[in-house]
Design a protein around this motif. Structure first.
Motif, PDB file in Angstrom:
ATOM      1  N   GLY A 199     -29.240 -18.579   1.989  1.00  0.00           N
ATOM      2  CA  GLY A 199     -30.083 -18.949   3.114  1.00  0.00           C
ATOM      3  C   GLY A 199     -31.186 -17.960   3.461  1.00  0.00           C
ATOM      4  O   GLY A 199     -31.862 -18.121   4.482  1.00  0.00           O
ATOM      5  N   PHE A 200     -31.382 -16.930   2.645  1.00  0.00           N
ATOM      6  CA  PHE A 200     -32.445 -15.961   2.927  1.00  0.00           C
ATOM      7  C   PHE A 200     -33.770 -16.447   2.357  1.00  0.00           C
ATOM      8  O   PHE A 200     -33.807 -17.144   1.345  1.00  0.00           O
ATOM      9  CB  PHE A 200     -32.105 -14.584   2.338  1.00  0.00           C
ATOM     10  N   ASP A 201     -34.844 -16.072   3.018  1.00  0.00           N
ATOM     11  CA  ASP A 201     -36.190 -16.435   2.590  1.00  0.00           C
ATOM     12  C   ASP A 201     -36.640 -15.441   1.519  1.00  0.00           C
ATOM     13  O   ASP A 201     -36.865 -14.261   1.804  1.00  0.00           O
ATOM     14  CB  ASP A 201     -37.137 -16.392   3.791  1.00  0.00           C
ATOM     15  N   VAL A 202     -36.751 -15.898   0.290  1.00  0.00           N
ATOM     16  CA  VAL A 202     -37.062 -15.029  -0.842  1.00  0.00           C
ATOM     17  C   VAL A 202     -38.447 -14.405  -0.707  1.00  0.00           C
ATOM     18  O   VAL A 202     -38.645 -13.227  -1.024  1.00  0.00           O
ATOM     19  CB  VAL A 202     -36.920 -15.801  -2.178  1.00  0.00           C
ATOM     20  N   LYS A 203     -39.396 -15.156  -0.217  1.00  0.00           N
ATOM     21  CA  LYS A 203     -40.751 -14.630  -0.042  1.00  0.00           C
ATOM     22  C   LYS A 203     -40.734 -13.428   0.907  1.00  0.00           C
ATOM     23  O   LYS A 203     -41.369 -12.407   0.648  1.00  0.00           O
ATOM     24  CB  LYS A 203     -41.671 -15.731   0.484  1.00  0.00           C
ATOM     25  N   VAL A 204     -39.991 -13.553   1.981  1.00  0.00           N
ATOM     26  CA  VAL A 204     -39.890 -12.456   2.947  1.00  0.00           C
ATOM     27  C   VAL A 204     -39.113 -11.290   2.346  1.00  0.00           C
ATOM     28  O   VAL A 204     -39.482 -10.124   2.550  1.00  0.00           O
ATOM     29  CB  VAL A 204     -39.253 -12.940   4.267  1.00  0.00           C
ATOM     30  N   LEU A 205     -38.072 -11.578   1.592  1.00  0.00           N
ATOM     31  CA  LEU A 205     -37.321 -10.500   0.928  1.00  0.00           C
ATOM     32  C   LEU A 205     -38.222  -9.703  -0.006  1.00  0.00           C
ATOM     33  O   LEU A 205     -38.165  -8.464  -0.034  1.00  0.00           O
ATOM     34  CB  LEU A 205     -36.146 -11.066   0.132  1.00  0.00           C
ATOM     35  N   ARG A 206     -39.059 -10.385  -0.760  1.00  0.00           N
ATOM     36  CA  ARG A 206     -39.987  -9.684  -1.663  1.00  0.00           C
ATOM     37  C   ARG A 206     -40.937  -8.788  -0.873  1.00  0.00           C
ATOM     38  O   ARG A 206     -41.252  -7.669  -1.280  1.00  0.00           O
ATOM     39  CB  ARG A 206     -40.775 -10.691  -2.498  1.00  0.00           C
ATOM     40  N   LYS A 207     -41.371  -9.301   0.276  1.00  0.00           N
ATOM     41  CA  LYS A 207     -42.267  -8.516   1.116  1.00  0.00           C
ATOM     42  C   LYS A 207     -41.547  -7.280   1.669  1.00  0.00           C
ATOM     43  O   LYS A 207     -42.117  -6.193   1.706  1.00  0.00           O
ATOM     44  CB  LYS A 207     -42.808  -9.384   2.260  1.00  0.00           C
ATOM     45  N   VAL A 208     -40.304  -7.441   2.086  1.00  0.00           N
ATOM     46  CA  VAL A 208     -39.520  -6.311   2.587  1.00  0.00           C
ATOM     47  C   VAL A 208     -39.363  -5.250   1.502  1.00  0.00           C
ATOM     48  O   VAL A 208     -39.542  -4.051   1.758  1.00  0.00           O
ATOM     49  CB  VAL A 208     -38.137  -6.776   3.105  1.00  0.00           C
ATOM     50  N   VAL A 209     -39.062  -5.670   0.299  1.00  0.00           N
ATOM     51  CA  VAL A 209     -38.906  -4.723  -0.813  1.00  0.00           C
ATOM     52  C   VAL A 209     -40.220  -3.987  -1.057  1.00  0.00           C
ATOM     53  O   VAL A 209     -40.246  -2.765  -1.232  1.00  0.00           O
ATOM     54  CB  VAL A 209     -38.422  -5.443  -2.095  1.00  0.00           C
ATOM     55  N   ARG A 210     -41.328  -4.731  -1.053  1.00  0.00           N
ATOM     56  CA  ARG A 210     -42.642  -4.117  -1.259  1.00  0.00           C
ATOM     57  C   ARG A 210     -42.962  -3.113  -0.153  1.00  0.00           C
ATOM     58  O   ARG A 210     -43.442  -2.006  -0.408  1.00  0.00           O
ATOM     59  CB  ARG A 210     -43.717  -5.203  -1.339  1.00  0.00           C
ATOM     60  N   ILE A 211     -42.666  -3.479   1.092  1.00  0.00           N
ATOM     61  CA  ILE A 211     -42.935  -2.600   2.229  1.00  0.00           C
ATOM     62  C   ILE A 211     -42.101  -1.331   2.141  1.00  0.00           C
ATOM     63  O   ILE A 211     -42.587  -0.233   2.403  1.00  0.00           O
ATOM     64  CB  ILE A 211     -42.680  -3.353   3.558  1.00  0.00           C
ATOM     65  N   ARG A 212     -40.842  -1.467   1.750  1.00  0.00           N
ATOM     66  CA  ARG A 212     -39.961  -0.295   1.674  1.00  0.00           C
ATOM     67  C   ARG A 212     -40.401   0.693   0.598  1.00  0.00           C
ATOM     68  O   ARG A 212     -40.062   1.870   0.661  1.00  0.00           O
ATOM     69  CB  ARG A 212     -38.518  -0.733   1.441  1.00  0.00           C
ATOM     70  N   LYS A 213     -41.178   0.236  -0.360  1.00  0.00           N
ATOM     71  CA  LYS A 213     -41.695   1.129  -1.408  1.00  0.00           C
ATOM     72  C   LYS A 213     -42.831   2.004  -0.890  1.00  0.00           C
ATOM     73  O   LYS A 213     -43.115   3.052  -1.447  1.00  0.00           O
ATOM     74  CB  LYS A 213     -42.204   0.325  -2.608  1.00  0.00           C
ATOM     75  N   GLN A 214     -43.486   1.549   0.167  1.00  0.00           N
ATOM     76  CA  GLN A 214     -44.661   2.246   0.694  1.00  0.00           C
ATOM     77  C   GLN A 214     -44.254   3.458   1.524  1.00  0.00           C
ATOM     78  O   GLN A 214     -43.194   3.481   2.152  1.00  0.00           O
ATOM     79  CB  GLN A 214     -45.489   1.324   1.579  1.00  0.00           C
ATOM     80  N   ASP A 215     -45.161   4.426   1.579  1.00  0.00           N
ATOM     81  CA  ASP A 215     -45.011   5.566   2.467  1.00  0.00           C
ATOM     82  C   ASP A 215     -45.108   5.052   3.907  1.00  0.00           C
ATOM     83  O   ASP A 215     -45.975   4.234   4.216  1.00  0.00           O
ATOM     84  CB  ASP A 215     -46.133   6.574   2.167  1.00  0.00           C
ATOM     85  N   ARG A 216     -44.224   5.548   4.780  1.00  0.00           N
ATOM     86  CA  ARG A 216     -44.164   5.046   6.157  1.00  0.00           C
ATOM     87  C   ARG A 216     -45.504   5.227   6.893  1.00  0.00           C
ATOM     88  O   ARG A 216     -45.985   4.301   7.552  1.00  0.00           O
ATOM     89  CB  ARG A 216     -43.051   5.741   6.931  1.00  0.00           C
TER      90      ARG A 216
END
Length: 89
Positions: free
Chosen positions: A52-69
Motif C-alpha cells: 500500500g505504499f506509494d512507490v513514486k513517493v518512496l523513490r523521492k524519499v530515497v533521493r532526498i535522503r541521499k542529498q546533503d541536509r
C-alpha cells in the motif's frame, strides 16, 4: 581477420593484454551485479506497492535522503519562494 587480430596483438605486450582482459572481465562482472541489484530494488518497490505504499513517493524519499541536509533545505527554501511568487502557496 586472423592476420588483423595478430597485428593488433603486437600493439600491446602480453602484460598489458592480460591487464586489459582482467579489467574488462571485472567491468562485466560488476555490470552483472549492478543488473542483479537493480532487479532486487525493483522487487522491493513492488513489495512496498503491494503493502500500500506509494512507490513514486518512496523513490523521492530515497533521493532526498541521499542529498546533503543543508543543500536540501536550501533547495526547499528556493522552491517555496518560487511557488509563493507564482501564487501556488
Amino acid at each position: 581477420m586472423a592476420d588483423d587480430a595478430s597485428a593488433h596483438s603486437d600493439v600491446l605486450n602480453a602484460t598489458a593484454q592480460t591487464q586489459l582482459k582482467s579489467i574488462i572481465e571485472r567491468i562485466e562482472r560488476l555490470e552483472q551485479e549492478k543488473s542483479e541489484i537493480a532487479e532486487q530494488i525493483k522487487e522491493v518497490f513492488a513489495e512496498a506497492k503491494g503493502n500500500g505504499f506509494d512507490v513514486k513517493v518512496l523513490r523521492k524519499v530515497v533521493r532526498i535522503r541521499k542529498q546533503d541536509r543543508a543543500k536540501r533545505q536550501e533547495e526547499e527554501a528556493i522552491l517555496d519562494l518560487y511557488l509563493s511568487a507564482i501564487g501556488e502557496i
